[in-house]
Scaffold this active site. Structure first.
Site, short mmCIF file in Angstrom:
data_model
loop_
_atom_site.label_atom_id
_atom_site.label_comp_id
_atom_site.label_asym_id
_atom_site.label_seq_id
_atom_site.Cartn_x
_atom_site.Cartn_y
_atom_site.Cartn_z
CG HIS A 191 -0.50 0.03 2.53
ND1 HIS A 191 -0.10 1.19 3.15
CD2 HIS A 191 -0.33 -0.95 3.46
CE1 HIS A 191 0.28 0.93 4.39
NE2 HIS A 191 0.17 -0.36 4.60
CG ASP A 225 -2.96 4.09 2.76
OD1 ASP A 225 -2.39 3.06 2.35
OD2 ASP A 225 -3.96 4.06 3.49
CD GLU A 247 -3.44 -1.62 5.32
OE1 GLU A 247 -3.77 -2.59 6.01
OE2 GLU A 247 -2.86 -0.61 5.79
ZN LIG Z 1 0.43 -1.29 6.52
#
Ligand SMILES: [Zn+2]
Length: 444
Positions: A79, A81, A148
């Site tokens: 991910h 973010d 996420e």
């Molecule tokens: Zn994570």
């Protein structure tokens, strides 16, 4: 620093500086910045697409075709973010991407932009190798998802709902593993095979509104709510021993008495506490208990009025085999006579997902890890938080959490860095993980 490590560090520090901070709000994150960084990085080596789930909530998907369409596909899922970094305990700027004496500092350094960077570098290498005619047997899919740290509505859940065929793979590696579990000379790294289920709910505590100047005999929702929180905090849920905890204890190679104590529900917590290791105690508790944690409260309208409603947020986590209905039953047990004063409002519920402890992917990765750092052990276990692994398991993939970490931090330091201050990673870990993914692709 080798040229390959330099490439990883540059990508990682760029992503840290992009600061794709996810607060759970749809307008936050703005992963488009890191998605475009990754697209530019990968695009000349491998077919790379982007998916926008909402304005600025961009994910990246790259797929490399294998030579054998019947071979199992491998997913490298990460991910882009990060969670906020408002904690005053940071000793460095969390979004400067500083590199100092072999350490990269910043929000996302271990959760999980380090893995995102190392996976992207391995994927790019694999793309160039394919152009020279060197292809893995199975397809390789790289997914760098937005959101996420929220509910994945603008990331993995959206990708699986709308682009399932592009993002799915038979076997997937993502975050949640690779934690150093020992400080001794022989490295033991966690291998995540399961996640606890999450049950998020709100307790609406009712009372009767009235003038605050005449409190005698009042039914004050805030006072009742305080007692509700106290009862939740003091409630003791009976422990249970899931198979994933048994596998973890067995693989840790502990002293026989300690292992026996940790596998008996009657003694697990006292045994873990008696070791004096707070990381072990917290882990043992979370792996053997349904937990119920009050995390927020809202109530009151003005300072001179007795409130008739207070809302309490509760984060509960359940073990494999447990159900969200058990959370409600435990809350009722905790609240006793106050149960009638409270309405349960469900916000989110997902029961546990697991993948088999024994798997060909585990064997391949264990072999590579041992070749990179002789003696490395993979310790199977459950993670107590939730990640995108959960959605991919529900979609039918075998999913594991792993990355390679050196001994740059003790288990307790490592635990505190997650969503905490002074998140950092050393260059050796980045080098090891890059080598891991590169070799994994070539053996796929
Ligand atoms: Zn994570």
């Amino acid at each position: 620093m080798s040229a390959a490590t330099g490439e990883v560090v540059e990508l990682l520090t760029t992503m840290i500086r992009n600061g794709c901070v996810n607060t759970g709000d749809v307008a936050s994150g703005q992963e488009v910045r890191t998605a475009d960084t990754l697209r530019a990085f990968l695009g000349d080596a491998v077919d790379t697409a982007v998916v926008d789930a909402a304005p600025g909530r961009r994910s990246v998907v790259a797929r490399l075709r294998g030579s054998d369409p019947t071979a199992p596909s491998l997913g490298l899922v990460c991910h882009t973010d990060v969670v906020p970094a408002t904690d005053a305990d940071w000793t460095r700027d969390p979004f400067a991407g500083e590199v100092d004496q072999g350490i990269v500092w910043g929000r996302g350094a271990i959760d999980m932009l380090d893995t995102t960077a190392t996976m992207a570098v391995a994927m790019r290498r694999a793309g160039f190798a394919a152009r020279r005619g060197i292809r893995p047997r199975g397809d390789i899919v790289f997914v760098a998802a937005a959101d996420e740290e929220g509910h994945a509505d603008h990331g993995t859940r959206y990708l699986l709902d709308h682009h399932r065929d592009e993002v799915m793979a038979d076997r997937i590696v993502t975050e949640g593993g690779g934690w150093p579990l020992t400080t001794g000379p022989v490295p033991a790294l966690s291998w995540a095979v399961a996640e606890k289920g999450s049950a998020w709910l709100r307790l609406d505590v009712h009372g009767r509104a009235g003038h605050a100047a005449m409190p005698h005999g009042a039914d004050n929702a805030l006072v009742t709510a305080a007692e509700v929180v106290r009862r939740l905090a003091e409630h003791r849920v009976a422990p249970s021993i899931p198979a994933e905890w048994e596998a973890w204890v067995a693989a840790m190679g502990l002293d026989a008495d300690l292992a026996a104590g940790l596998l008996d529900p009657a003694t697990v917590l006292a045994t873990a506490e008696a070791t004096g290791d707070p990381a072990l105690a917290a882990h043992a508790h979370a792996c053997t208990h349904l937990t119920i944690t009050p995390t927020g409260a809202r109530g009151g309208v003005v300072i001179n009025a007795i409130p008739d409603l207070v809302e309490i947020d509760v984060d509960a986590r359940i073990l494999p085999g447990q159900t969200c209905a058990q959370v409600e039953a435990e809350i009722a047990r905790a609240l006793g006579p106050l149960t009638d004063r409270v309405d349960v409002v469900w916000r989110h519920r997902l029961e546990t997902t697991t993948s088999p402890v024994a798997s060909p992917l585990r064997d391949t990765i264990a072999g590579i890890a041992d070749a990179l750092v002789p003696g490395t052990r993979l310790v199977p276990g459950m993670i107590t938080a939730s990640t995108d692994a959960d959605y991919f398991r529900r979609a039918g993939a075998e999913v594991y959490g792993f990355s390679m970490h050196s001994g740059h931090a003790t288990p307790e330091q490592f635990r505190r860095m997650f969503h905490g201050p002074d998140e950092r990673v050393d260059l050796r870990s980045l080098e090891l993980s890059t080598a891991m993914w590169t070799e994994l692709i070539s053996q796929s």
